[in-house]
Structures are given as C-alpha cells and as structure tokens.
Scaffold this motif. Structure first.
Motif, PDB file in Angstrom:
ATOM      1  N   LEU A   1      14.537  -2.794  -4.241  1.00  0.00           N
ATOM      2  CA  LEU A   1      15.964  -2.499  -4.116  1.00  0.00           C
ATOM      3  C   LEU A   1      16.615  -3.365  -3.045  1.00  0.00           C
ATOM      4  N   GLY A   2      15.890  -3.628  -1.971  1.00  0.00           N
ATOM      5  CA  GLY A   2      16.415  -4.509  -0.924  1.00  0.00           C
ATOM      6  C   GLY A   2      16.654  -5.921  -1.424  1.00  0.00           C
ATOM      7  N   GLU A   3      15.757  -6.418  -2.269  1.00  0.00           N
ATOM      8  CA  GLU A   3      15.951  -7.752  -2.853  1.00  0.00           C
ATOM      9  C   GLU A   3      17.170  -7.779  -3.766  1.00  0.00           C
ATOM     10  N   ARG A   4      17.344  -6.721  -4.541  1.00  0.00           N
ATOM     11  CA  ARG A   4      18.527  -6.662  -5.415  1.00  0.00           C
ATOM     12  C   ARG A   4      19.812  -6.630  -4.592  1.00  0.00           C
ATOM     13  N   ARG A   5      19.782  -5.874  -3.492  1.00  0.00           N
ATOM     14  CA  ARG A   5      20.948  -5.791  -2.610  1.00  0.00           C
ATOM     15  C   ARG A   5      21.244  -7.154  -1.979  1.00  0.00           C
ATOM     16  N   ALA A   6      20.208  -7.830  -1.510  1.00  0.00           N
ATOM     17  CA  ALA A   6      20.386  -9.144  -0.891  1.00  0.00           C
ATOM     18  C   ALA A   6      20.927 -10.161  -1.897  1.00  0.00           C
ATOM     19  N   LYS A   7      20.463 -10.071  -3.137  1.00  0.00           N
ATOM     20  CA  LYS A   7      20.943 -10.985  -4.167  1.00  0.00           C
ATOM     21  C   LYS A   7      22.434 -10.766  -4.445  1.00  0.00           C
ATOM     22  N   LEU A   8      22.850  -9.497  -4.475  1.00  0.00           N
ATOM     23  CA  LEU A   8      24.272  -9.214  -4.660  1.00  0.00           C
ATOM     24  C   LEU A   8      25.101  -9.720  -3.486  1.00  0.00           C
ATOM     25  N   LEU A   9      24.592  -9.552  -2.270  1.00  0.00           N
ATOM     26  CA  LEU A   9      25.336  -9.980  -1.087  1.00  0.00           C
ATOM     27  C   LEU A   9      25.392 -11.496  -0.935  1.00  0.00           C
ATOM     28  N   ALA A  10      24.461 -12.216  -1.564  1.00  0.00           N
ATOM     29  CA  ALA A  10      24.436 -13.675  -1.465  1.00  0.00           C
ATOM     30  C   ALA A  10      25.602 -14.314  -2.221  1.00  0.00           C
ATOM     31  N   ASP A  11      26.080 -13.638  -3.247  1.00  0.00           N
ATOM     32  CA  ASP A  11      27.202 -14.139  -4.045  1.00  0.00           C
ATOM     33  C   ASP A  11      28.464 -13.344  -3.690  1.00  0.00           C
ATOM     34  N   PRO A  12      29.636 -13.898  -3.982  1.00  0.00           N
ATOM     35  CA  PRO A  12      30.861 -13.128  -3.740  1.00  0.00           C
ATOM     36  C   PRO A  12      30.853 -11.838  -4.569  1.00  0.00           C
ATOM     37  N   LEU A  13      31.308 -10.744  -3.946  1.00  0.00           N
ATOM     38  CA  LEU A  13      31.322  -9.467  -4.649  1.00  0.00           C
ATOM     39  C   LEU A  13      32.487  -9.364  -5.623  1.00  0.00           C
ATOM     40  N   LYS A  14      33.564 -10.113  -5.350  1.00  0.00           N
ATOM     41  CA  LYS A  14      34.725 -10.037  -6.230  1.00  0.00           C
ATOM     42  C   LYS A  14      35.255 -11.440  -6.486  1.00  0.00           C
ATOM     43  N   VAL A  15      35.413 -11.757  -7.761  1.00  0.00           N
ATOM     44  CA  VAL A  15      35.938 -13.053  -8.174  1.00  0.00           C
ATOM     45  C   VAL A  15      37.092 -12.803  -9.129  1.00  0.00           C
TER      46      VAL A  15
ATOM     47  N   GLU B   1      22.854   0.818  -2.861  1.00  0.00           N
ATOM     48  CA  GLU B   1      22.732   1.477  -1.563  1.00  0.00           C
ATOM     49  C   GLU B   1      22.499   2.976  -1.716  1.00  0.00           C
ATOM     50  N   ARG B   2      23.125   3.605  -2.700  1.00  0.00           N
ATOM     51  CA  ARG B   2      22.863   5.027  -2.969  1.00  0.00           C
ATOM     52  C   ARG B   2      21.430   5.227  -3.444  1.00  0.00           C
ATOM     53  N   GLN B   3      20.934   4.317  -4.275  1.00  0.00           N
ATOM     54  CA  GLN B   3      19.559   4.424  -4.763  1.00  0.00           C
ATOM     55  C   GLN B   3      18.562   4.256  -3.618  1.00  0.00           C
ATOM     56  N   ILE B   4      18.850   3.390  -2.671  1.00  0.00           N
ATOM     57  CA  ILE B   4      17.993   3.239  -1.494  1.00  0.00           C
ATOM     58  C   ILE B   4      17.931   4.555  -0.729  1.00  0.00           C
TER      59      ILE B   4
ATOM     60  N   ARG C   1       0.785  -1.235   0.000  1.00  0.00           N
ATOM     61  CA  ARG C   1       0.000   0.000   0.000  1.00  0.00           C
ATOM     62  C   ARG C   1       0.819   1.290   0.000  1.00  0.00           C
ATOM     63  N   SER C   2       2.070   1.235  -0.486  1.00  0.00           N
ATOM     64  CA  SER C   2       2.904   2.434  -0.564  1.00  0.00           C
ATOM     65  C   SER C   2       3.926   2.237  -1.686  1.00  0.00           C
ATOM     66  N   VAL C   3       4.034   3.235  -2.571  1.00  0.00           N
ATOM     67  CA  VAL C   3       5.005   3.083  -3.656  1.00  0.00           C
ATOM     68  C   VAL C   3       6.431   3.141  -3.116  1.00  0.00           C
ATOM     69  N   ARG C   4       6.672   3.917  -2.060  1.00  0.00           N
ATOM     70  CA  ARG C   4       8.007   3.953  -1.466  1.00  0.00           C
ATOM     71  C   ARG C   4       8.380   2.580  -0.907  1.00  0.00           C
ATOM     72  N   ALA C   5       7.431   1.911  -0.247  1.00  0.00           N
ATOM     73  CA  ALA C   5       7.692   0.573   0.298  1.00  0.00           C
ATOM     74  C   ALA C   5       7.963  -0.428  -0.816  1.00  0.00           C
ATOM     75  N   VAL C   6       7.257  -0.296  -1.927  1.00  0.00           N
ATOM     76  CA  VAL C   6       7.489  -1.185  -3.074  1.00  0.00           C
ATOM     77  C   VAL C   6       8.897  -0.976  -3.622  1.00  0.00           C
ATOM     78  N   ALA C   7       9.299   0.288  -3.785  1.00  0.00           N
ATOM     79  CA  ALA C   7      10.637   0.582  -4.305  1.00  0.00           C
ATOM     80  C   ALA C   7      11.716   0.072  -3.356  1.00  0.00           C
ATOM     81  N   LEU C   8      11.524   0.287  -2.060  1.00  0.00           N
ATOM     82  CA  LEU C   8      12.523  -0.168  -1.091  1.00  0.00           C
ATOM     83  C   LEU C   8      12.608  -1.687  -1.034  1.00  0.00           C
ATOM     84  N   GLU C   9      11.473  -2.358  -1.164  1.00  0.00           N
ATOM     85  CA  GLU C   9      11.494  -3.819  -1.163  1.00  0.00           C
ATOM     86  C   GLU C   9      12.222  -4.354  -2.392  1.00  0.00           C
TER      87      GLU C   9
END
Length: 110
Positions: free
Chosen positions: A40-54, A72-75, A30-38
C-alpha cells in the motif's frame, strides 16, 4: 506463507496482486501486515509521484485525490485489524495482568 495469510493479503491488496511478489516480500519481511503496508505504501508513493489533478480546459479533467484518500484509509484499516500471523491475545482489546514487588528502603538518619 500459508493459504489463509495469502487470502488475507489478497483481500487487503486486491485480487490482481502477484502471488509470487507476495511470497518474496513475506520471505523478506516475515509479517503479512508488513507486506500489506509495504504494498500500500508503494501504491501511495506512486500516486504522489505524479500530479494528483490534471485539467485540460474543455477536454478532460483527471483527479486522483480520492484514490490517494482511499489508499490512506486502507493503510489505517490494515494497521487496526488483526492480521493472521499476529500473536494471540495481543489485540487492541486484550488485557494483561502483571504483578511486582514494591520494596521500600528505610534510611536511618543520625
């Protein structure tokens, strides 16, 4: 969700975002800000699940640290800018005036 809210979400999350997914999230949150944050949070979690540098010596180096910093800047931006469904006058620069009565009780001592 109206067209203006959908456009704002697509501007925050990118044009490749599934509009049907945005509708489902908006119905739940029920909030567009909450949708955007969710999202972006999923994208952040997906990046953190894998190694950042290979690094494979002499072959390839893959570094996703800047991608993480960008998300994180977009959040932070989503948290600061006004969303289309924010109540009017409750932005960061708004001022409110409240009045109250101050009552002082007097006690008499013997």
């Amino acid at each position: 969700m109206d067209e203006f809210q959908r456009s704002w979400l697509l501007a925050q999350l990118g044009p490749g975002t599934d509009p049907a997914d945005l509708e489902r999230r908006f119905f739940r949150l029920r909030s567009v800000r909450a949708v955007a944050l969710e999202g972006l949070g999923e994208r952040r979690a997906k990046l953190l699940a894998d190694p950042l540098k290979v690094t494979v010596d002499g072959v390839v180096t893959m570094d996703k640290q800047e991608n993480l910093r960008g998300i994180e800047r977009q959040i932070e931006v989503v948290l600061q800018v006004p969303a289309p469904d924010d109540p009017q006058g409750e932005g960061e620069g708004s001022e409110a005036l409240a009045t109250t009565w101050l009552v002082r009780r007097t006690r008499r001592y013997r």
